[in-house]
Design an enzyme around this catalytic site. Structure first.
Site, PDB file in Angstrom:
ATOM      1  N   SER A 123     -97.987 -75.284   5.199  1.00 55.87           N
ATOM      2  CA  SER A 123     -98.544 -74.835   3.924  1.00 55.87           C
ATOM      3  C   SER A 123     -99.292 -73.522   4.081  1.00 55.87           C
ATOM      4  CB  SER A 123     -99.511 -75.872   3.359  1.00 55.87           C
ATOM      5  OG  SER A 123    -100.127 -75.341   2.198  1.00 55.87           O
TER       6      SER A 123
ATOM      7  N   LYS B 275     -97.817 -83.631   3.864  1.00 56.48           N
ATOM      8  CA  LYS B 275     -97.631 -82.343   3.178  1.00 56.48           C
ATOM      9  C   LYS B 275     -97.359 -82.565   1.683  1.00 56.48           C
ATOM     10  CE  LYS B 275     -96.854 -77.937   2.370  1.00 56.48           C
ATOM     11  NZ  LYS B 275     -95.767 -77.606   1.597  1.00 56.48           N
TER      12      LYS B 275
ATOM     13  N   HIS C  29    -100.571 -83.261   0.056  1.00 59.34           N
ATOM     14  CA  HIS C  29    -101.273 -81.961  -0.048  1.00 59.34           C
ATOM     15  C   HIS C  29    -100.800 -81.215  -1.294  1.00 59.34           C
ATOM     16  CE1 HIS C  29    -101.000 -77.594   0.324  1.00 59.34           C
ATOM     17  NE2 HIS C  29    -102.150 -77.629   0.953  1.00 59.34           N
ATOM     18  N   ASN C  30     -99.504 -81.145  -1.477  1.00 54.41           N
ATOM     19  CA  ASN C  30     -98.966 -80.406  -2.625  1.00 54.41           C
ATOM     20  C   ASN C  30     -99.353 -81.059  -3.943  1.00 54.41           C
ATOM     21  OD1 ASN C  30     -97.705 -78.951  -0.594  1.00 54.41           O
ATOM     22  ND2 ASN C  30     -95.881 -78.596  -1.817  1.00 54.41           N
TER      23      ASN C  30
ATOM     24  N   GLU D 136    -102.740 -80.164  -4.649  1.00 57.46           N
ATOM     25  CA  GLU D 136    -102.722 -78.750  -5.076  1.00 57.46           C
ATOM     26  C   GLU D 136    -102.426 -78.640  -6.585  1.00 57.46           C
ATOM     27  OE1 GLU D 136    -100.165 -76.287  -2.556  1.00 57.46           O
ATOM     28  OE2 GLU D 136     -99.311 -75.426  -4.372  1.00 57.46           O
TER      29      GLU D 136
HETATM   30  P1  NBP Z   1     -85.647 -70.917   0.624  1.00 58.61           P
HETATM   31  O1  NBP Z   1     -86.137 -72.271   0.338  1.00 58.61           O
HETATM   32  O2  NBP Z   1     -85.373 -69.996  -0.483  1.00 58.61           O
HETATM   33  O3  NBP Z   1     -84.309 -71.047   1.522  1.00 58.61           O
HETATM   34  C1  NBP Z   1     -83.610 -69.886   1.899  1.00 58.61           C
HETATM   35  C2  NBP Z   1     -83.027 -70.034   3.284  1.00 58.61           C
HETATM   36  O4  NBP Z   1     -82.103 -71.124   3.327  1.00 58.61           O
HETATM   37  C3  NBP Z   1     -82.245 -68.772   3.666  1.00 58.61           C
HETATM   38  O5  NBP Z   1     -82.419 -68.532   5.044  1.00 58.61           O
HETATM   39  C4  NBP Z   1     -80.825 -69.193   3.346  1.00 58.61           C
HETATM   40  O6  NBP Z   1     -79.848 -68.465   4.051  1.00 58.61           O
HETATM   41  C5  NBP Z   1     -80.858 -70.616   3.812  1.00 58.61           C
HETATM   42  N1  NBP Z   1     -79.695 -71.376   3.336  1.00 58.61           N
HETATM   43  C6  NBP Z   1     -79.313 -71.717   2.089  1.00 58.61           C
HETATM   44 BR1  NBP Z   1     -80.221 -71.266   0.554  1.00 58.61          BR
HETATM   45  N2  NBP Z   1     -78.184 -72.429   2.052  1.00 58.61           N
HETATM   46  C7  NBP Z   1     -77.790 -72.535   3.333  1.00 58.61           C
HETATM   47  C8  NBP Z   1     -76.703 -73.163   3.959  1.00 58.61           C
HETATM   48  N3  NBP Z   1     -75.792 -73.851   3.256  1.00 58.61           N
HETATM   49  N4  NBP Z   1     -76.615 -73.082   5.293  1.00 58.61           N
HETATM   50  C9  NBP Z   1     -77.535 -72.420   6.008  1.00 58.61           C
HETATM   51  N5  NBP Z   1     -78.615 -71.798   5.478  1.00 58.61           N
HETATM   52  C10 NBP Z   1     -78.746 -71.866   4.151  1.00 58.61           C
HETATM   53  O7  NBP Z   1     -86.623 -70.179   1.681  1.00 58.61           O
HETATM   54  P2  NBP Z   1     -88.218 -70.154   1.770  1.00 58.61           P
HETATM   55  O8  NBP Z   1     -88.848 -69.887   0.462  1.00 58.61           O
HETATM   56  O9  NBP Z   1     -88.527 -69.279   2.935  1.00 58.61           O
HETATM   57  O10 NBP Z   1     -88.596 -71.659   2.158  1.00 58.61           O
HETATM   58  C11 NBP Z   1     -88.121 -72.288   3.326  1.00 58.61           C
HETATM   59  C12 NBP Z   1     -88.629 -73.710   3.330  1.00 58.61           C
HETATM   60  O11 NBP Z   1     -90.072 -73.687   3.335  1.00 58.61           O
HETATM   61  C13 NBP Z   1     -88.253 -74.511   2.092  1.00 58.61           C
HETATM   62  O12 NBP Z   1     -88.113 -75.859   2.427  1.00 58.61           O
HETATM   63  C14 NBP Z   1     -89.453 -74.349   1.184  1.00 58.61           C
HETATM   64  O13 NBP Z   1     -89.564 -75.389   0.231  1.00 58.61           O
HETATM   65  C15 NBP Z   1     -90.580 -74.362   2.197  1.00 58.61           C
HETATM   66  N6  NBP Z   1     -91.806 -73.696   1.778  1.00 58.61           N
HETATM   67  C16 NBP Z   1     -91.773 -72.533   1.091  1.00 58.61           C
HETATM   68  C17 NBP Z   1     -92.948 -71.900   0.724  1.00 58.61           C
HETATM   69  C18 NBP Z   1     -92.945 -70.596  -0.025  1.00 58.61           C
HETATM   70  O14 NBP Z   1     -94.043 -70.139  -0.393  1.00 58.61           O
HETATM   71  N7  NBP Z   1     -91.804 -69.971  -0.236  1.00 58.61           N
HETATM   72  C19 NBP Z   1     -94.167 -72.475   1.090  1.00 58.61           C
HETATM   73  C20 NBP Z   1     -94.179 -73.646   1.837  1.00 58.61           C
HETATM   74  C21 NBP Z   1     -92.987 -74.251   2.177  1.00 58.61           C
HETATM   75  P3  NBP Z   1     -79.162 -67.159   3.358  1.00 58.61           P
HETATM   76  O15 NBP Z   1     -80.080 -66.016   3.687  1.00 58.61           O
HETATM   77  O16 NBP Z   1     -77.854 -67.066   4.020  1.00 58.61           O
HETATM   78  O17 NBP Z   1     -79.066 -67.428   1.888  1.00 58.61           O
END
Ligand code: NBP
Length: 486
Positions: free
Chosen positions: A133, A190, A193-194, A197
Site C-alpha cells: 500500500s 491489505k 486496510h483498503n 481507507e
Molecule cells: P495494473 O493493475 O494497471 O496492471 C498493469 C500490468 O499488468 C502491466 O504490466 C501489464 O502489462 C500487465 N498485464 C496485463 Br494488464 N495483462 C497481462 C497479461 N495477460 N499478461 C501479462 N501481463 C499483463 O498496474 P498497477 O496499477 O501498477 O498495479 C499493479 C498491481 O498493484 C495491481 O494488482 C493493483 O491493484 C495493485 N496496486 C496498485 C496501486 C496503484 O496505486 N496503482 C496501489 C496499490 C496496489 P502490459 O504493459 O503489457 O499491458
C-alpha cells in the site's frame, strides 16, 4: 537486453506504475533486479531510464527472465489483479524449481491467494501474497508491505522487503513490513486496510460537506484541515485533503469546485464489507462509505431526485462548530477502526491465522494511505492486551471515544436537521449507541422470528442456550425450526 553475466537477486514482472517504482526502490537499496513485462517496449523504455548505479536488467521472454535469477528464485508479480495473475503463474511454472518463491504484490482477492498458495505448494513452489500500500509514491519511496503465505520463505525475503518498506516509530527505523501469517492472510489484511481507507475518506468527505455548510471556503477549509493535521487527526489523508482544498485551477477556481462528485471504486471496499458480513461482523461505517460512492455515481438520477424530493425547510446548522466536526471525524474514525479490528480478530480466529493485531497497526503507521498518528495508539492498546475484546475497551480509547462522541452526536443531529447526508457519521453513532446498550430491541426480533417461523428464543430468566417456543397465534404446535438460521 542485458549483458550482465551474474544472476540477479530478484525479479519483477509487470512494469506499470507500481512495478516500475518498486524496481527503482529495490535497485536504490542495492538489489539487482531482472524485469519482464508482457509489452517489451515498456521494458526497454524503463531499463533505458535506470541510472548507472541501479542494477536493472531487462528481459524479453519468461525463459530469459527466469534464467536471469539467482536460486532459489524470488519473483515479484505486480500485474493486474485477477486472472492475469493466474496467467502469469501458468507461464512461469514450467520454468520454476522447488523452493522458488513467487510474491504477488498486487491487490489480489485473499481467496485467490489462498487457492494459488495451495496449488503452488503442491509443486514445491513457495508463495507469498503480499499487500503493498502507498500507491506510486509509496512504491518508490517506501510502502507498507503485508506479506503472508509460505512462512519458510519469509526469512529469505525479509531483508529485501523490509529494506524497501516505509519506516515508522519514534526514530523512523521500524519497517512497515512484517510477517502477517499463512495462506491468504497478507492479502486479507491489505483488503481490510483498503476498506478502512474507504471509511477514512468518507469521514473526511462528510467533514468537507459540514464545513462548507458552515460557510467555509475551500481556502478556509485548507487551513482547518491543516490545523487538524497538527494534532490527534494527523494523517496522510488529512494532509492531502488540506492540499486539495488549497489547490486552484488555471483560472484560480478551487480545484475541488471543478471536480464531478461521482466517486469511482475498484472493489476492495466492497470485498471488505462482504467478508465482514460473512463473518457476522458489522463493519458498517465502511459499508456506508461504499454505499455513498455508489449513490454518488448516480449523477443524472440525483439531478432528477434533486428536483422532485424535498429536504428540510431550514438548512441551518445551529451552533455546530468546527471543533464539533473535528470531534465527529475523530469519533467516527475510532469506531471505524474498532469495527475493522473486530473483523481482523474474527478472521484470524476463523482461519487460524494467528494475526498479531499490534504488529498490523504498527505496519500501517507508515507508507500506506491510512497512515495516521493514532495507529500508534492502536498498536499500544493491543500491546497492552493482545486479547483485547474490543478496541473501544482499552482505557485510552474509552476516554478518547467518550470525549469525542458529543461532537459526533451534535454533528449528526445538525446534519440530519439540515438535510446534509452524513452516512458514515450516522452509522458510527448508531453503532456506538447500539454497542453500549445493554438491553436493546432484539427481544422483539426474536419474538417475531418465533411467531412466523418457530425459530425459538432464549429467556432472560433461563440460562443462555436454552431455547423456547410460543404458539403465538394459537394455531401452531410445539414443532420448532431449530436447524434454520439466516
Ligand atoms: P495494473 O493493475 O494497471 O496492471 C498493469 C500490468 O499488468 C502491466 O504490466 C501489464 O502489462 C500487465 N498485464 C496485463 Br494488464 N495483462 C497481462 C497479461 N495477460 N499478461 C501479462 N501481463 C499483463 O498496474 P498497477 O496499477 O501498477 O498495479 C499493479 C498491481 O498493484 C495491481 O494488482 C493493483 O491493484 C495493485 N496496486 C496498485 C496501486 C496503484 O496505486 N496503482 C496501489 C496499490 C496496489 P502490459 O504493459 O503489457 O499491458
Amino acid at each position: 537486453m542485458s549483458s550482465t553475466t551474474s544472476t540477479a537477486d530478484a525479479g519483477l514482472i509487470g512494469l506499470a506504475v507500481m512495478g516500475q517504482n518498486l524496481v527503482l526502490n529495490l535497485a536504490d537499496n542495492g538489489y539487482s533486479i531482472a524485469v519482464y513485462n508482457r509489452t517489451t517496449a515498456t521494458t526497454e523504455e524503463f531499463v533505458a531510464r535506470a541510472t548507472d548505479d541501479q542494477d536493472v536488467r531487462g528481459t524479453e521472454t519468461i525463459e530469459e527472465f527466469v534464467a536471469a535469477l539467482s536460486r532459489p528464485r524470488k519473483i515479484i508479480l505486480l500485474v493486474k489483479a485477477g486472472e492475469v495473475v493466474d496467467k502469469v503463474i501458468d507461464q512461469l511454472l514450467p520454468h520454476l524449481e522447488a523452493d522458488d518463491i513467487v510474491i504477488d504484490g498486487g491487490n489480489s482477492l485473499f481467496t485467490d491467494t489462498q487457492r494459488r498458495f495451495e496449488a503452488l505448494a503442491e509443486q514445491g513452489i513457495r508463495y507469498i501474497g503480499s499487500g503493498v500500500s502507498g500507491g506510486e509514491e509509496g512504491a518508490r519511496n517506501g510502502p507498507s508491505i503485508m506479506p503472508g503465505g509460505s512462512a519458510d520463505a519469509w526469512p529469505e525475503v525479509r531483508d529485501m522487503l523490509q529494506a524497501i518498506s516505509a519506516k515508522a516509530g519514534p526514530n523512523d527505523d521500524e519497517p512497515c513490513c512484517d510477517w502477517i501469517g499463512p495462506g491468504g492472510s497478507g492479502h486479507y489484511v491489505k483488503m481490510i486496510h483498503n476498506g478502512i481507507e474507504y471509511g477514512d475518506m468518507q469521514v473526511l468527505a462528510e467533514a468537507y460537506l459540514a464545513l462548507s455548510a458552515l460557510g467555509n471556503s475551500p481556502a478556509e477549509m485548507a487551513t482547518i484541515f491543516d490545523g487538524w493535521n497538527q494534532g490527534r487527526l494527523r494523517s496522510y489523508l488529512v494532509e492531502i485533503t488540506a492540499e486539495i482544498m488549497a489547490a486552484t485551477d488555471d483560472d484560480g477556481t478551487p480545484m475541488i469546485d471543478v471536480i464531478l462528485d461521482a466517486a469511482g471504486q475498484k472493489g476492495t471496499g466492497k470485498w471488505t464489507v462482504i467478508s465482514a458480513m460473512q463473518l457476522g461482523q458489522p463493519m458498517m461505517l465502511v459499508a456506508e462509505a461504499v454505499g455513498a460512492r455508489m449513490v454518488s455515481s448516480f449523477v443524472d438520477v440525483r439531478k432528477r431526485a434533486a428536483e422532485l424530493l424535498l429536504g428540510p425547510e431550514s438548512v441551518g446548522l445551529g451552533d455546530l462548530s468546527v471543533a464539533d466536526v473535528a470531534d465527529a471525524v475523530y469519533a467516527a474514525k475510532l469506531i471505524s477502526y474498532a469495527q475493522g479490528f473486530m473483523v481482523l480478530a474474527d478472521a484470524s480466529a476463523e482461519n487460524e491465522w494467528g494475526l498479531d493485531l499490534a504488529s498490523i497497526a504498527r505496519m500501517w503507521r507508515g507508507g500506506c494511505i491510512i497512515r495516521a498518528a493514532f495507529l500508534d495508539d492502536i498498536a499500544e492498546a493491543y500491546g497492552r492486551d493482545a486479547n483485547l475484546v474490543n478496541l473501544l475497551f482499552d482505557p485510552f480509547f474509552v476516554d478518547a471515544v467518550n470525549a469525542s462522541i458529543p461532537g459526533l452526536r451534535k454533528t449528526v443531529l445538525a446534519a440530519a436537521g439540515a438535510g446534509i447526508p452524513v452516512p458514515a457519521y450516522a452509522s458510527a453513532l448508531t453503532f456506538f449507541d447500539g454497542f453500549r446498550t445493554a438491553r436493546g430491541s432484539a427481544n422483539l426480533i426474536q419474538a417475531q422470528r418465533d411467531y412466523f417461523g418457530a425459530h425459538t428464543y432464549e429467556r432472560l430468566d433461563k440460562p443462555r442456550g436454552e431455547w423456547f417456543h410460543t404458539d403465538w397465534a394459537g394455531t401452531g404446535g410445539a414443532a420448532t425450526s431449530g436447524s434454520y438460521s439466516a
